[in-house]
Design a protein around this motif. Structure first.
Motif, PDB file in Angstrom:
ATOM      1  N   THR A 214      19.278  25.298  18.463  1.00 30.51           N
ATOM      2  CA  THR A 214      20.286  26.301  18.090  1.00 30.51           C
ATOM      3  C   THR A 214      21.728  25.882  18.308  1.00 30.51           C
ATOM      4  O   THR A 214      22.627  26.497  17.731  1.00 30.51           O
ATOM      5  CB  THR A 214      20.052  27.600  18.887  1.00 30.51           C
ATOM      6  OG1 THR A 214      20.272  27.356  20.282  1.00 30.51           O
ATOM      7  CG2 THR A 214      18.640  28.119  18.671  1.00 30.51           C
ATOM      8  N   ASP A 215      21.979  24.882  19.132  1.00 28.56           N
ATOM      9  CA  ASP A 215      23.359  24.603  19.536  1.00 28.56           C
ATOM     10  C   ASP A 215      24.015  23.472  18.755  1.00 28.56           C
ATOM     11  O   ASP A 215      25.110  23.027  19.109  1.00 28.56           O
ATOM     12  CB  ASP A 215      23.415  24.294  21.038  1.00 28.56           C
ATOM     13  CG  ASP A 215      23.102  25.530  21.876  1.00 28.56           C
ATOM     14  OD1 ASP A 215      23.113  26.636  21.312  1.00 28.56           O
ATOM     15  OD2 ASP A 215      22.847  25.388  23.092  1.00 28.56           O
ATOM     16  N   SER A 216      23.347  22.969  17.721  1.00 26.10           N
ATOM     17  CA  SER A 216      23.967  21.966  16.856  1.00 26.10           C
ATOM     18  C   SER A 216      23.255  21.988  15.512  1.00 26.10           C
ATOM     19  O   SER A 216      22.201  22.615  15.357  1.00 26.10           O
ATOM     20  CB  SER A 216      23.880  20.564  17.486  1.00 26.10           C
ATOM     21  OG  SER A 216      22.547  20.142  17.551  1.00 26.10           O
ATOM     22  N   LEU A 217      23.846  21.303  14.549  1.00 20.29           N
ATOM     23  CA  LEU A 217      23.262  21.277  13.212  1.00 20.29           C
ATOM     24  C   LEU A 217      21.871  20.660  13.233  1.00 20.29           C
ATOM     25  O   LEU A 217      20.960  21.121  12.551  1.00 20.29           O
ATOM     26  CB  LEU A 217      24.182  20.492  12.268  1.00 20.29           C
ATOM     27  CG  LEU A 217      23.753  20.415  10.798  1.00 20.29           C
ATOM     28  CD1 LEU A 217      23.685  21.818  10.189  1.00 20.29           C
ATOM     29  CD2 LEU A 217      24.717  19.532  10.016  1.00 20.29           C
ATOM     30  N   TYR A 218      21.721  19.593  14.027  1.00 21.34           N
ATOM     31  CA  TYR A 218      20.427  18.950  14.183  1.00 21.34           C
ATOM     32  C   TYR A 218      19.903  19.212  15.599  1.00 21.34           C
ATOM     33  O   TYR A 218      20.661  19.175  16.576  1.00 21.34           O
ATOM     34  CB  TYR A 218      20.530  17.434  13.946  1.00 21.34           C
ATOM     35  CG  TYR A 218      20.713  17.076  12.487  1.00 21.34           C
ATOM     36  CD1 TYR A 218      19.611  16.798  11.677  1.00 21.34           C
ATOM     37  CD2 TYR A 218      21.980  17.029  11.911  1.00 21.34           C
ATOM     38  CE1 TYR A 218      19.768  16.478  10.340  1.00 21.34           C
ATOM     39  CE2 TYR A 218      22.149  16.710  10.570  1.00 21.34           C
ATOM     40  CZ  TYR A 218      21.035  16.436   9.788  1.00 21.34           C
ATOM     41  OH  TYR A 218      21.193  16.125   8.462  1.00 21.34           O
ATOM     42  N   ALA A 219      18.630  19.464  15.693  1.00 21.28           N
ATOM     43  CA  ALA A 219      18.019  19.714  16.998  1.00 21.28           C
ATOM     44  C   ALA A 219      18.139  18.481  17.890  1.00 21.28           C
ATOM     45  O   ALA A 219      18.190  17.342  17.414  1.00 21.28           O
ATOM     46  CB  ALA A 219      16.551  20.084  16.817  1.00 21.28           C
TER      47      ALA A 219
END
Length: 724
Positions: A214-219
């Motif tokens: 959830t905290d970046s474009l890519y996990a």
């Protein structure tokens, strides 16, 4: 397994009994007649017997570093031995579960100067700083290496060079901290000439990868070094560093360092060496060993074995294993053992001699204070009621104990005793009344200051009452029950059971928190629920060794049967509706909930399981192997004791809740259990909380959402209210 998180919402109440800073940011004076604490003015020196002597030791303005406008955000402090310097821990960061990393500052009262320690080291990287016994130096950990800083010059030396994220000096890995309570991993010698420290080699410990979606474009993944059941723990060793000669000495400890644990270590009082406790991998063999400071040569002075497991000091010392309880100027020490059938106090000499001190046939709960001047030991116990706690004293020569808490008191009575043993802050708590920290004299128990805070449950408010049931197996179980507000014995009410069930924690205790459930949105009693908790065998209640250790290799079986058979006795009561039976728990209690739904689906119709261990082979090795043995020897016990084994038999309404960022009980536990439910076509509901930890309280709105989710599910599937 955490002792506290399973009770997080049970213990949360809408009123506050004490200032948050009091215990974490307080230090007794040397004479025991005063203490230092934070206040709005700064740090106060509070005199207990003469308030006129109380002074402001350090003002809030003095906490502002040069060039800054705001004072330090101080979490805790320590006053130096001579009283001139304050060691301040500020701007802290969380490591695992506590804020143990941050900045350390020294305030010198003579120069009125505030100086940051560890200049040039990574920002907010210092841990566990403490004064030397002489007060002229401070040692601390940064990035798993140990440093010693001279307070006159503020120059420091690095005494370990090999620290990495996998070679740990002066502190501990995840499992040691979680299961032994160890955090600070180095000790000053009494003469200030040496430092002894733990070295943990975690290079063979695999990372468990949590995933953040959830905290970046890519996990991305978050690695946690985590030794699972059946895998080796970190290899542990003890080293001693001579500050004058700048030489390291490794302590000579026999055997494979990855097949033992060293949960305790301190210096001998004459600084000639150290003393430590070594446990074998299964934690059922203990050795007390001394080591020479010059050459690391060791000598075993005491051995103990147990058919189940051996608890360490953290069990009877509030979760803290540190310190060695010396007697006779360091010639002997206090030891606690269950080998006589009860948890009792012994005196052990450095020559290996041993004497039982507490001759009474009952358990001590904890040691509260050792008073060498008056030759007495204060400890807590409750010989006649395992839900309560009282203060006792015994002479150091041994004999029969004498109750100190007045006979008129009931419930849970706790004490914070001053270093001189003459004064104590006394808190008394029952289900109806809580009086926080009156000041009393010991051993007379004469009150000299009123409680700082009191709370009495309003008249007419339902509170927990206590009962016992005896199961078909002949097991007598303690329980508490909260009845509905307008209870009518002619009606039948739904019942909600709160469970934990494992050796880490009790649920049935007599205090103001019993019977409260902040996880429920609203008032369970007002809505018409009966709320109950039962204490099964294996819980750490003061009922003797056999009660506690009968659960060995039986977690997931014996405790579950006790709960189910106890519930059957409760269901015989005329006012209980056997068609509306719910159960819930957190962590170990979450596992117990799943077990009850799977093993006894004819009893329980609804369950809410939060952060459960669903497969014992997925948990950490220290906890699970302590209570279950080694899977290499008895894997069938682990399988029999795992909730996933019974998932196919779940018939009731199940809500499974877990945080995906749980570094304690991994989200993996939820997923493998879900797979099993799906495989067998069993319907259930699931609520996952992204990136939340074992406590599921991070992030805006999380606690409220969890409460609403819990309450809505319970009301939908275990309908509240009495029925004719």
């Amino acid at each position: 397994m955490s002792k506290f998180l399973p009770l997080l919402y049970l213990l949360a109440v809408v009123f506050v009994f004490q200032p948050a800073y009091l215990h974490a940011q307080e230090q007794w004076s040397a004479d025991g007649n005063a203490y230092y604490e934070f206040s709005e003015e700064g740090i106060q020196l509070v005199h207990l017997l003469d308030a006129k002597k109380s002074t402001t030791y350090l003002t809030a303005e003095q906490l502002i570093p040069a060039g800054k406008k705001e004072p330090l955000q101080v979490q805790s402090f320590v006053v130096s031995p001579d009283g001139n310097d304050l060691l301040l821990f500020a701007n802290t960061k969380k490591v695992w579960r506590d804020n143990t990393r941050g900045e350390y500052w020294i305030f010198n009262r003579s120069t009125n100067k505030l100086t940051q320690l560890g200049a040039g080291l990574p920002e907010a990287s210092l841990m566990f700083a403490k004064f030397s016994p002489q007060g002229d130096q401070v040692a601390y950990v940064s990035k798993n290496n140990i440093y010693v800083e001279d307070l006159k010059t503020n120059s420091y030396i690095q005494i370990t060079q090999d620290g990495t994220d996998r070679l740990i000096n002066g502190t501990f890995d995840w499992a040691y901290e979680e299961e032994f309570g160890t955090q600070d991993g180095f000790r000053w010698s009494p003469d200030g000439q040496r430092i002894a420290y733990w070295k943990l080699d975690a290079k063979e410990i695999r990372n468990f990868l949590m995933i953040n979606n959830t905290d970046s474009l890519y996990a991305f993944t978050i690695p946690v070094e985590y030794p699972k059941v059946g895998l080796n723990p970190s290899a542990s060793s003890i080293w001693m560093y001579d500050l004058k000669d700048k030489k390291q000495v490794e302590v000579n400890i026999d055997g494979d360092p990855a097949q033992h644990y060293i949960p305790r270590m301190e210096w001998l009082t004459d600084a000639s060496g150290i003393i430590f406790q070594r446990l074998n991998r299964k934690q059922n063999e203990s050795a007390i060993i001394t080591a020479n400071a010059m050459n690391g040569a060791t000598k075993i002075i005491h051995r103990e074995t147990d058919a189940a497991w051996i608890d360490i000091k953290s069990r009877w010392n509030g979760g803290d294993p540190s310190g060695w309880d010396w007697l006779e100027n360091g010639k002997s020490f206090i030891w606690v053992s269950e080998k006589g059938g009860f948890r009792q106090i012994y005196r052990i000499g450095l020559d290996g001699t041993e004497k039982l001190l507490t001759e009474d046939a009952f358990d001590i709960i904890q040691i509260d204070h050792i008073d060498p001047v008056n030759q007495r030991i204060f400890f807590s116990a409750s010989p006649d009621n395992a839900t309560q706690k009282y203060l006792y004293e015994i002479a150091m020569r041994g004999g029969k104990a004498k109750r100190v808490t007045p006979k008129t008191a009931s419930g849970t009575n706790t004490y914070r005793i001053s270093p001189n043993g003459a004064l104590a802050f006394y808190t008394s708590s029952t289900t109806k009344h809580h009086a926080y920290e009156a000041l009393v004299k010991l051993p007379s128990h004469q009150q000299i200051q009123a409680p700082k805070q009191t709370y009495t449950v309003p008249e007419g408010t339902p509170t927990a009452t206590f009962f016992t049931v005896t199961t078909v197996d002949g097991v007598e179980m303690d329980g508490w029950m909260v009845k509905p507000t307008d209870f009518d014995p002619a009606k039948k009410y739904p019942v909600v059971f709160y469970v934990y069930g494992e050796p880490a924690s009790q649920t049935v205790t007599d205090n103001i928190y019993s019977g409260r459930n902040r996880l429920y949105e609203g008032d369970m009693a007002e809505d018409g629920y009966i709320y109950i908790s039962l204490e099964n065998r294996g819980a750490p209640a003061p009922k003797g060794r056999e009660w506690r250790k009968s659960i060995y290799r039986n977690i997931g079986y014996l405790n579950i049967r006790d709960q189910a058979m106890g519930t059957k006795e409760v269901l015989k009561w005329d006012f209980i509706d056997a068609t509306r039976v719910a159960v819930w728990g957190w962590s170990g209690g979450g596992a117990t909930t799943l077990h009850l739904l799977g093993q006894y689906p004819d009893i329980y119709q609804t369950g809410i399981s939060i952060a459960p261990v669903t497969n014992q082979l997925l948990y950490d090795n220290i906890y699970q192997e302590r209570y279950m043995g080694l899977p290499q020897e008895n894997e069938s016990d682990f399988i029999r004791g795992s909730a996933i084994t019974y998932a196919k038999d779940v018939r009731g309404n199940l809500l499974l809740i877990h945080g995906t960022g749980d570094d304690n009980v991994h989200y993996q536990n939820a997923e493998v259990y879900i797979n099993e439910l799906v495989k067998h076509g069993i319907p259930f509901q699931m609520m996952s909380y992204p990136n939340r930890s074992h406590s599921i309280n991070e992030g805006e709105g999380t606690s409220d959402h969890l409460s609403k989710t819990f309450t809505n599910f319970l009301k939908a599937h275990c309908i509240p209210g009495g029925r004719d």
